[in-house]
Design a protein around this motif. Structure first.
Motif, PDB file in Angstrom:
ATOM      1  N   LEU A 239      44.917  37.410  31.466  1.00 16.64           N
ATOM      2  CA  LEU A 239      45.607  36.953  32.674  1.00 16.64           C
ATOM      3  C   LEU A 239      47.040  36.528  32.367  1.00 16.64           C
ATOM      4  O   LEU A 239      47.960  36.786  33.149  1.00 16.64           O
ATOM      5  CB  LEU A 239      44.836  35.795  33.307  1.00 16.64           C
ATOM      6  N   VAL A 244      50.414  36.521  35.683  1.00 18.10           N
ATOM      7  CA  VAL A 244      49.964  35.987  36.970  1.00 18.10           C
ATOM      8  C   VAL A 244      50.177  34.483  37.066  1.00 18.10           C
ATOM      9  O   VAL A 244      49.849  33.868  38.079  1.00 18.10           O
ATOM     10  CB  VAL A 244      48.466  36.331  37.219  1.00 18.10           C
ATOM     11  N   SER A 283      41.344  27.503  38.425  1.00 17.58           N
ATOM     12  CA  SER A 283      42.483  28.003  37.645  1.00 17.58           C
ATOM     13  C   SER A 283      43.494  26.866  37.464  1.00 17.58           C
ATOM     14  O   SER A 283      43.592  25.961  38.295  1.00 17.58           O
ATOM     15  CB  SER A 283      43.144  29.195  38.348  1.00 17.58           C
ATOM     16  N   ARG A 285      47.578  25.873  36.526  1.00 18.79           N
ATOM     17  CA  ARG A 285      48.959  26.317  36.444  1.00 18.79           C
ATOM     18  C   ARG A 285      49.861  25.145  36.030  1.00 18.79           C
ATOM     19  O   ARG A 285      49.523  23.987  36.293  1.00 18.79           O
ATOM     20  CB  ARG A 285      49.426  26.874  37.793  1.00 18.79           C
ATOM     21  N   GLU A 306      43.983  32.254  44.381  1.00 18.56           N
ATOM     22  CA  GLU A 306      44.575  33.370  43.648  1.00 18.56           C
ATOM     23  C   GLU A 306      44.610  34.641  44.486  1.00 18.56           C
ATOM     24  O   GLU A 306      43.757  34.869  45.336  1.00 18.56           O
ATOM     25  CB  GLU A 306      43.810  33.616  42.342  1.00 18.56           C
ATOM     26  N   THR A 310      45.147  39.233  41.233  1.00 19.22           N
ATOM     27  CA  THR A 310      44.741  38.343  40.143  1.00 19.22           C
ATOM     28  C   THR A 310      43.225  38.301  40.023  1.00 19.22           C
ATOM     29  O   THR A 310      42.674  38.314  38.912  1.00 19.22           O
ATOM     30  CB  THR A 310      45.292  36.921  40.382  1.00 19.22           C
ATOM     31  N   GLN A 311      42.539  38.258  41.157  1.00 19.09           N
ATOM     32  CA  GLN A 311      41.080  38.231  41.127  1.00 19.09           C
ATOM     33  C   GLN A 311      40.517  39.522  40.536  1.00 19.09           C
ATOM     34  O   GLN A 311      39.544  39.503  39.777  1.00 19.09           O
ATOM     35  CB  GLN A 311      40.534  37.988  42.533  1.00 19.09           C
TER      36      GLN A 311
END
Length: 437
Positions: A239, A244, A283, A285, A306, A310-311
């Motif tokens: 990822l 992303v 997730s 960030r 997301e 991204t998924q």
């Protein structure tokens, strides 16, 4: 397992038998490195690491994936599921084929031995079945089946088949070996002495097939994968490299609350420990202060925060990990959907790299950015086109004569030099019809 060829016919939009060939052709490319990097050399047998399949919408690209998926599912479940043959769907735009069986055959290598296995089948019964091996130079028929009869059997090299047939000296309707809708190979694999049959089914069944987007099973599989530290690191790195913006990802076990029970809060609390738990993906960030200095990570519910791209990348990553780590073939339909062109290119480069020693990637796509002589060999590019009678045809770029090594595959394809593009109507008429309404 290494796939050499997959052939199929009279299935969905494909009338005649077509072959998807993953043997490396004897060609020289513009970029000499890809002739080395993009090919698996296994005891002087050369296999392509990737195969891209192009074609217009509704040309039949996805039906190639469905054919392989149907072939594998019948092999794996014909003993347990007597209704599995419903998956077989013949070409119905011709009176010649609508009542004929479909054809499936896989040529593959396992443990340095070449095998050829296939069968003819419709949605009710198996018409024929065969298994050949080439342990040295000469191909040997291990068994050949016609209807309910085994008409040829190699006692020396396929003794397990002989043992099973010997258990039933007389054919009867109750004989499970000759059941109309079960495979002989699959039947043998259920017996303790059917070791080779079971091994071959496991090899064929190791193929990873991903068809469709947003499949709940893929999301759950990826969620389970991050409970393994090694897989989690790979997924998070995947990822990150995909740009992303995710720093980390985690899964929390939360109880699934039945809607009826939730009406009574006290009763619900009592039952929480008894109920099944599901994984809630989180997730993380980076969060920044007023000086744009990273101070901590902020958490978000993964599925609601997301993007779809991204998924999809998250769902796909554990399958790519599994394919590359264990040298398994992976087949992906609509590979480029929801992905940026640079991302699809990087994933293809990952499979074409020297670090990939045994996995094969087959995918359908519309992404013409991949049509580069610095990325793919001519034998790695396949096209699908429908004729005027509704039948799909599969052919490779390597079949075209006079294609220069430094030719622009993308430009030539867009210009229709290779076919397999849509013939679009006059869309201006649609605009005029709206404006004049």
């Amino acid at each position: 397992m290494k796939i050499q060829e997959f052939s199929f016919g009279n299935f969905k939009s494909f009338k005649e038998i077509q072959t998807l060939n993953l043997s490396a052709a004897k060609i020289k490319s513009h970029n000499k490195e890809i002739d080395v990097n993009n090919v698996i050399d296994e005891n002087s047998n050369l296999f392509l690491k990737t195969k891209a399949i192009y074609g217009a919408n509704a040309s039949g690209k996805s039906n190639i994936i469905k054919a392989l998926a149907t072939f594998i599912r019948i092999i794996k479940t014909s003993i347990k599921d007597e209704d599995i043959l419903y998956l077989v769907d013949s070409f119905r735009l011709s009176t010649k084929t609508e009542n004929e069986p479909s054809f499936f055959q896989l040529i593959f290598w396992h443990n340095n031995i070449k095998y050829r296995y296939g069968f003819e089948v419709d949605d009710e019964k198996i018409y024929s079945e065969w298994l050949y091996s080439t342990p040295k130079k000469r191909e040997l028929p291990l068994f050949i089946r016609e209807g309910k009869k085994i008409i040829e059997l190699d006692k020396k090299n396929y003794n397990e088949g002989y043992k099973l047939v010997s258990l039933f000296e007389e054919e009867t309707e109750e004989n499970e070996i000759f059941r109309n809708n079960s495979l002989f190979l699959s039947t043998l694999a259920t017996f303790g002495f059917g070791k080779l049959s079971k091994d071959l089914i496991n090899a064929i069944g190791s193929t990873i097939i991903i068809s469709g987007l947003g499949h709940q099973g893929m999301f759950r599989f990826a969620g389970d994968a991050i409970t393994n530290s090694e897989k989690k690191k790979y997924i998070v790195d995947f990822l990150k490299y995909g740009d992303v913006g995710i720093e980390d990802i985690d899964a929390l076990d939360v109880p699934e609350i039945d809607s009826e029970e939730s009406e009574n809060e006290d009763e619900t609390k009592k039952e929480l420990t008894k109920q099944k738990k599901r994984k809630l993906l989180i997730s993380f960030r980076k969060k920044y202060d007023e000086n744009l200095k990273a101070v901590e990570n902020e958490s978000f519910p993964f599925s609601s925060n997301e993007s779809e791209g991204t998924q999809k990348l998250f769902e796909l990553s554990p399958f790519i990990y599994e394919a590359l780590k264990n040298n398994r073939p992976i087949i992906i339909d609509e590979f480029d959907a929801r992905f940026h062109p640079l991302l699809t290119k990087k994933i293809v480069e990952l499979f074409n790299s020297t670090s990939n020693i045994g996995s094969q990637l087959i995918f359908t796509t519309h992404d013409t950015n991949l049509l580069s002589n610095d990325l793919l060999r001519r034998d790695q590019i396949e096209f699908v086109e429908k004729d005027q009678f509704g039948a799909s045809h599969l052919y490779s770029l390597v079949e075209f004569k006079g294609i220069r090594n430094n030719a622009s595959f993308e430009k030539d394809y867009i210009q229709g030099k290779y076919g397999a593009i849509p013939f679009l109507g006059d869309f201006d008429k649609l605009i005029n019809s709206v404006s004049n309404a």
